[in-house]
Design a protein around this motif. Structure first.
Motif, mmCIF file in Angstrom:
data_model
loop_
_atom_site.group_PDB
_atom_site.id
_atom_site.type_symbol
_atom_site.label_atom_id
_atom_site.label_comp_id
_atom_site.label_asym_id
_atom_site.label_seq_id
_atom_site.Cartn_x
_atom_site.Cartn_y
_atom_site.Cartn_z
ATOM 1 N N ILE A 1 0.475 9.959 -3.738
ATOM 2 C CA ILE A 1 -0.579 10.100 -2.743
ATOM 3 C C ILE A 1 0.106 10.021 -1.385
ATOM 4 N N SER A 2 0.025 11.082 -0.622
ATOM 5 C CA SER A 2 0.674 11.079 0.688
ATOM 6 C C SER A 2 -0.125 10.229 1.674
ATOM 7 N N VAL B 1 0.844 -1.199 0.000
ATOM 8 C CA VAL B 1 0.000 0.000 0.000
ATOM 9 C C VAL B 1 0.874 1.242 0.000
ATOM 10 N N ASN B 2 1.881 1.275 0.873
ATOM 11 C CA ASN B 2 2.768 2.437 0.938
ATOM 12 C C ASN B 2 3.477 2.681 -0.387
ATOM 13 N N GLN B 3 3.952 1.627 -1.026
ATOM 14 C CA GLN B 3 4.646 1.773 -2.305
ATOM 15 C C GLN B 3 3.708 2.316 -3.379
ATOM 16 N N CYS B 4 2.489 1.811 -3.409
ATOM 17 C CA CYS B 4 1.534 2.267 -4.428
ATOM 18 C C CYS B 4 1.077 3.698 -4.171
ATOM 19 N N LEU B 5 0.957 4.072 -2.910
ATOM 20 C CA LEU B 5 0.652 5.465 -2.596
ATOM 21 C C LEU B 5 1.792 6.357 -3.081
ATOM 22 N N GLU B 6 3.025 5.948 -2.779
ATOM 23 C CA GLU B 6 4.197 6.732 -3.199
ATOM 24 C C GLU B 6 4.295 6.807 -4.720
ATOM 25 N N ALA C 1 -3.466 3.736 -8.211
ATOM 26 C CA ALA C 1 -2.918 3.129 -6.991
ATOM 27 C C ALA C 1 -3.548 1.762 -6.759
ATOM 28 N N LEU C 2 -4.804 1.628 -7.095
ATOM 29 C CA LEU C 2 -5.473 0.345 -6.951
ATOM 30 C C LEU C 2 -4.861 -0.699 -7.880
ATOM 31 N N HIS C 3 -4.632 -0.319 -9.133
ATOM 32 C CA HIS C 3 -4.021 -1.276 -10.058
ATOM 33 C C HIS C 3 -2.607 -1.627 -9.602
#
Length: 144
Positions: A42-43, A33-38, A70-72
């Motif tokens: 997306i903070s 999740v953190n990687q996809c946010l980054e 981010a979901l993909h």
């Protein structure tokens, strides 16, 4: 359900589904999740703020693409998509046995959305489809 609330679900429901199917530790899921946010700019603060939003008048078209992407990203990171980027129900099953009803839900959502070529839009619509069909409680009782 409002669009912003749907956008919260974009990672929430998918990570909950995969987290509950046993093969991902909380740490692995959190790292993904953190990687996809980054990767999608997306903070963590923005994500947390979105988690606290309960309503919006926006339409699906107004939802920023970065949330859909981010979901993909998460689906790729958790290895539940095929080489073309589409959800592969068998790969989902590799992470834990789906109930018959949940297998059908994944299959139906796949069939309804596999025509989409934009992988970000695909992932978003797939999860929105799942949200209306999946039985999250069943994941607690599924076995390998």
């Amino acid at each position: 359900m409002t669009v912003i609330l749907k956008s919260i679900i974009f990672i929430g429901i998918f990570s909950a589904l995969l987290g509950l199917v046993h093969s991902f530790s909380d740490d692995d899921l959190d790292m993904a999740v953190n990687q996809c946010l980054e990767d999608n700019n997306i903070s963590r603060e923005e994500y947390v703020a979105l988690m606290n939003v309960t309503s919006s008048e926006e339409s699906d078209d107004d939802l920023e693409m970065k949330y859909k992407c981010a979901l993909h990203c998460l689906a790729v990171a958790l290895e539940v998509v095929d080489s073309n980027g589409y959800v592969d129900v068998e790969l989902v099953e590799n992470h834990g046995k789906l109930t018959e009803d949940n297998y059908v839900a994944f299959t139906e959502c796949k069939e309804e959305n596999d025509y989409l070529e934009d992988m970000c839009e695909y992932a978003y619509k797939f999860v929105i489809c799942l949200q209306t069909r999946i039985d999250l409680n069943a994941f607690n009782n599924e076995t390998d």
